[in-house]
Design an enzyme around this catalytic site. Sequence first.
Site, mmCIF file in Angstrom:
data_model
loop_
_atom_site.group_PDB
_atom_site.id
_atom_site.type_symbol
_atom_site.label_atom_id
_atom_site.label_comp_id
_atom_site.label_asym_id
_atom_site.label_seq_id
_atom_site.Cartn_x
_atom_site.Cartn_y
_atom_site.Cartn_z
ATOM 1 N N GLY A 12 -39.673 30.199 32.374
ATOM 2 C CA GLY A 12 -40.060 28.795 32.180
ATOM 3 C C GLY A 12 -39.024 27.847 32.755
ATOM 4 O O GLY A 12 -38.807 26.744 32.255
ATOM 5 N N GLY A 15 -39.373 23.900 33.687
ATOM 6 C CA GLY A 15 -39.702 22.915 32.660
ATOM 7 C C GLY A 15 -38.565 21.946 32.399
ATOM 8 O O GLY A 15 -37.549 21.915 33.113
ATOM 9 N N GLN A 16 -38.736 21.150 31.336
ATOM 10 C CA GLN A 16 -37.754 20.097 31.024
ATOM 11 C C GLN A 16 -36.354 20.675 30.806
ATOM 12 O O GLN A 16 -35.372 20.174 31.380
ATOM 13 C CB GLN A 16 -38.190 19.328 29.768
ATOM 14 C CG GLN A 16 -37.274 18.159 29.438
ATOM 15 C CD GLN A 16 -37.526 17.563 28.062
ATOM 16 O OE1 GLN A 16 -38.322 18.076 27.273
ATOM 17 N NE2 GLN A 16 -36.829 16.473 27.775
ATOM 18 N N ASP A 38 -40.760 31.166 36.775
ATOM 19 C CA ASP A 38 -41.754 30.324 36.097
ATOM 20 C C ASP A 38 -43.129 30.739 36.618
ATOM 21 O O ASP A 38 -43.230 31.347 37.687
ATOM 22 C CB ASP A 38 -41.495 28.830 36.389
ATOM 23 C CG ASP A 38 -42.133 27.899 35.355
ATOM 24 O OD1 ASP A 38 -41.388 27.238 34.607
ATOM 25 O OD2 ASP A 38 -43.381 27.831 35.306
ATOM 26 N N ILE A 39 -44.155 30.371 35.885
ATOM 27 C CA ILE A 39 -45.523 30.660 36.347
ATOM 28 C C ILE A 39 -45.910 29.725 37.492
ATOM 29 O O ILE A 39 -46.829 30.003 38.253
ATOM 30 C CB ILE A 39 -46.513 30.555 35.164
ATOM 31 C CG1 ILE A 39 -47.821 31.283 35.482
ATOM 32 C CG2 ILE A 39 -46.758 29.113 34.742
ATOM 33 C CD1 ILE A 39 -48.715 31.465 34.267
ATOM 34 N N ASP A 54 -45.279 35.307 35.457
ATOM 35 C CA ASP A 54 -46.047 35.019 34.248
ATOM 36 C C ASP A 54 -45.492 35.951 33.170
ATOM 37 O O ASP A 54 -45.577 37.174 33.312
ATOM 38 C CB ASP A 54 -47.540 35.313 34.519
ATOM 39 C CG ASP A 54 -48.407 35.064 33.282
ATOM 40 O OD1 ASP A 54 -47.855 34.911 32.168
ATOM 41 O OD2 ASP A 54 -49.642 35.038 33.444
ATOM 42 N N TYR A 144 -48.316 25.564 17.476
ATOM 43 C CA TYR A 144 -46.976 25.655 18.077
ATOM 44 C C TYR A 144 -45.948 26.010 17.000
ATOM 45 O O TYR A 144 -45.125 26.926 17.169
ATOM 46 C CB TYR A 144 -46.645 24.318 18.735
ATOM 47 C CG TYR A 144 -45.247 24.167 19.269
ATOM 48 C CD1 TYR A 144 -44.809 24.892 20.373
ATOM 49 C CD2 TYR A 144 -44.363 23.246 18.699
ATOM 50 C CE1 TYR A 144 -43.522 24.718 20.880
ATOM 51 C CE2 TYR A 144 -43.088 23.059 19.199
ATOM 52 C CZ TYR A 144 -42.673 23.801 20.290
ATOM 53 O OH TYR A 144 -41.405 23.623 20.784
ATOM 54 N N LYS A 148 -43.552 29.279 16.413
ATOM 55 C CA LYS A 148 -42.082 29.180 16.320
ATOM 56 C C LYS A 148 -41.566 29.943 15.095
ATOM 57 O O LYS A 148 -40.554 30.649 15.182
ATOM 58 C CB LYS A 148 -41.643 27.710 16.289
ATOM 59 C CG LYS A 148 -41.804 27.015 17.642
ATOM 60 C CD LYS A 148 -40.990 27.710 18.712
ATOM 61 C CE LYS A 148 -41.156 27.118 20.083
ATOM 62 N NZ LYS A 148 -40.502 27.901 21.140
HETATM 63 P P1 NAD Z 1 -41.657 22.757 29.224
HETATM 64 O O1 NAD Z 1 -43.072 22.690 28.813
HETATM 65 O O2 NAD Z 1 -41.059 21.596 29.895
HETATM 66 O O3 NAD Z 1 -41.418 24.044 30.125
HETATM 67 C C1 NAD Z 1 -42.017 25.274 29.827
HETATM 68 C C2 NAD Z 1 -42.195 26.024 31.132
HETATM 69 O O4 NAD Z 1 -42.861 27.251 30.817
HETATM 70 C C3 NAD Z 1 -43.061 25.283 32.161
HETATM 71 O O5 NAD Z 1 -42.355 25.106 33.355
HETATM 72 C C4 NAD Z 1 -44.272 26.189 32.333
HETATM 73 O O6 NAD Z 1 -44.737 26.235 33.664
HETATM 74 C C5 NAD Z 1 -43.712 27.540 31.903
HETATM 75 N N1 NAD Z 1 -44.745 28.466 31.472
HETATM 76 C C6 NAD Z 1 -45.860 28.238 30.749
HETATM 77 N N2 NAD Z 1 -46.583 29.355 30.614
HETATM 78 C C7 NAD Z 1 -45.889 30.333 31.249
HETATM 79 C C8 NAD Z 1 -46.113 31.715 31.456
HETATM 80 N N3 NAD Z 1 -47.224 32.331 30.991
HETATM 81 N N4 NAD Z 1 -45.196 32.418 32.144
HETATM 82 C C9 NAD Z 1 -44.087 31.822 32.649
HETATM 83 N N5 NAD Z 1 -43.832 30.507 32.503
HETATM 84 C C10 NAD Z 1 -44.728 29.774 31.796
HETATM 85 O O7 NAD Z 1 -40.821 23.141 27.901
HETATM 86 P P2 NAD Z 1 -39.287 22.854 27.593
HETATM 87 O O8 NAD Z 1 -39.209 21.524 26.959
HETATM 88 O O9 NAD Z 1 -38.454 23.155 28.758
HETATM 89 O O10 NAD Z 1 -39.071 23.910 26.408
HETATM 90 C C11 NAD Z 1 -38.424 25.148 26.606
HETATM 91 C C12 NAD Z 1 -38.338 25.844 25.250
HETATM 92 O O11 NAD Z 1 -37.648 25.011 24.326
HETATM 93 C C13 NAD Z 1 -39.702 26.145 24.603
HETATM 94 O O12 NAD Z 1 -39.622 27.341 23.871
HETATM 95 C C14 NAD Z 1 -39.877 24.989 23.644
HETATM 96 O O13 NAD Z 1 -40.722 25.328 22.565
HETATM 97 C C15 NAD Z 1 -38.457 24.792 23.179
HETATM 98 N N6 NAD Z 1 -38.236 23.454 22.638
HETATM 99 C C16 NAD Z 1 -38.281 22.360 23.448
HETATM 100 C C17 NAD Z 1 -38.096 21.100 22.900
HETATM 101 C C18 NAD Z 1 -38.136 19.863 23.739
HETATM 102 O O14 NAD Z 1 -38.104 18.753 23.178
HETATM 103 N N7 NAD Z 1 -38.181 19.966 25.072
HETATM 104 C C19 NAD Z 1 -37.858 20.978 21.526
HETATM 105 C C20 NAD Z 1 -37.859 22.119 20.741
HETATM 106 C C21 NAD Z 1 -38.022 23.366 21.295
HETATM 107 N N1 SER Z 2 -40.283 18.487 21.600
HETATM 108 C C1 SER Z 2 -41.097 19.527 21.070
HETATM 109 C C2 SER Z 2 -42.501 19.071 20.897
HETATM 110 O O1 SER Z 2 -42.672 17.901 20.659
HETATM 111 C C3 SER Z 2 -40.566 19.968 19.724
HETATM 112 O O2 SER Z 2 -40.523 21.332 19.691
HETATM 113 O O3 SER Z 2 -43.388 19.860 20.984
#
Ligand code: NAD
Ligand code: SER
Length: 321
Positions: A12, A15-16, A38-39, A54, A144, A148
Site C-alpha cells: 500500500g 497511499g497517504q 501497491d495494487i 495485490d 473498518y 482493525k
Molecule cells: P491509503 O488509503 O492512503 O493507502 C492505502 C493503499 O493501499 C492505497 O495506495 C491502495 O491502492 C492500497 N491498496 C488497496 N487495496 C490493496 C490491495 N488489495 N493490495 C495492495 N494494495 C492495496 O491509506 P493510508 O492512510 O496510507 O493508511 C495506511 C494504513 O494506516 C492502513 O492500515 C490504515 O488503516 C492505517 N491508518 C491510517 C490512518 C490515516 O489517517 N491515514 C489512520 C489510522 C490508521
Molecule cells: N483516518 C482513518 C479513517 O478516517 C482512521 O483510521 O478512516
Amino acid sequence: MGGDNRRVMVTGALGQIGSELVPHLQLLYGTQNVLATDIKEPSGSYSSSYERLDVLNVAELRGLVKGYDIDVVYHLAAILSATGEMRPDLAWDVNINGFRNVLEMARESLIDKIFHPSSIAAFGTETPRLNTPQDTVLTPRTIYGVTKVTGELLGKYFFEKFGVDVRGIRLPGVISNVAPPGGGTTDYAVEIFYEAIERGSYECFLRPDTTLPMIYMPDCLKAFQDLMDAPSETLKHRTSYNLSSLSFNPAELAAEIMKHKPEFTITYKPDFRQEIADSWPMSIDDSCARAEWGWSPDYDLGAMVDDMCFVLAARHESGKI
Ligand code: NAD
Ligand code: SER
C-alpha cells in the site's frame, strides 16, 4: 532500526502514509533496500524499487518476499473507514485476508518483523471517549473498525502462537501534505488546508464541534520508527498501542488556519461520516506507549498548522498545486 542492511517491503506504498514512509525508510536502510508495492501503478517517475502487488495474491507476495530477500514488511495496504462502509466485503477481504497473507510469510520464516497499523476506529460508542484507556471496550461501529480489532488480535495470536514479531499502533487521523488521504473520516483535516490555499473556503463534512485525535506525519513516522526499534521484551501491548498527539475539532482547526489566512471561511454540511466520527474517541491515553517504548510527540496544533500552511503555500506559489 537505522544503519543496518535489512531489506524492507512496504505494501500500500502509494497511499497517504506510504508516500512518506518509503522515503523515510530509504534514508534509514538505503534506497536499494526498500521495495515499494501497491495494487496501483505509480504515476510519473518513482524513486524506489517498485512492484505492483495485490496483497490478496499470496503467490505473488511470496515471490516478491523471496525474490527481494525481504526481512521486514510495513503492511499499509487497506481500505479505510468511509470507503469501507460503502464496500464492506472489500474492506474485510483486503484488511483481514491481506494481513493474514503477510502473517503467513512470517510463519513460513520468510520475514521476521511486521508493522501493521490499527486505528482509533477500533473503539466504539461504548468506549470512554475522553482520555480513552489502553485496555478498554472495543465495540467498533464500522466494518473498518471491526477489521482493525480483528487485526490486533490476529497479530497478537501469531506472536503468542508462532513467535511472529508483529507491532502496531492505534493511529489517530494522519495529517500530511504529500499524498491525499485515502477515503477516511478524518480526511477533512487534510482537505481543509488544500481548499484554504487554493480557494480560500472549505465545506466540512463534520460538525464544527467534532473533536477527534489526530497526528502530523513527522510524528507518525517517528512513532513507527520508535516502536519498530524498541526491544521486543518491553512490548506488552505489541499490536495495539494507543497513541496521542493532537486533539481538535473543525472549528478550532479553522481558527488556527485563519491566523495564516484571515480571509479563510468554513461552512459545515455533515454527511454519513459524522456518525462514524461520533463513535470514535475525542482524546487518547497513550501512557503505555510512553512507558513501553518512549513515545512523545513533537508537534502541537499551532506547529502543525504553521508547517502545513508554509509547505502548501510554497507549493501553490510555484504552481505545483
Ligand atoms: P491509503 O488509503 O492512503 O493507502 C492505502 C493503499 O493501499 C492505497 O495506495 C491502495 O491502492 C492500497 N491498496 C488497496 N487495496 C490493496 C490491495 N488489495 N493490495 C495492495 N494494495 C492495496 O491509506 P493510508 O492512510 O496510507 O493508511 C495506511 C494504513 O494506516 C492502513 O492500515 C490504515 O488503516 C492505517 N491508518 C491510517 C490512518 C490515516 O489517517 N491515514 C489512520 C489510522 C490508521
Ligand atoms: N483516518 C482513518 C479513517 O478516517 C482512521 O483510521 O478512516
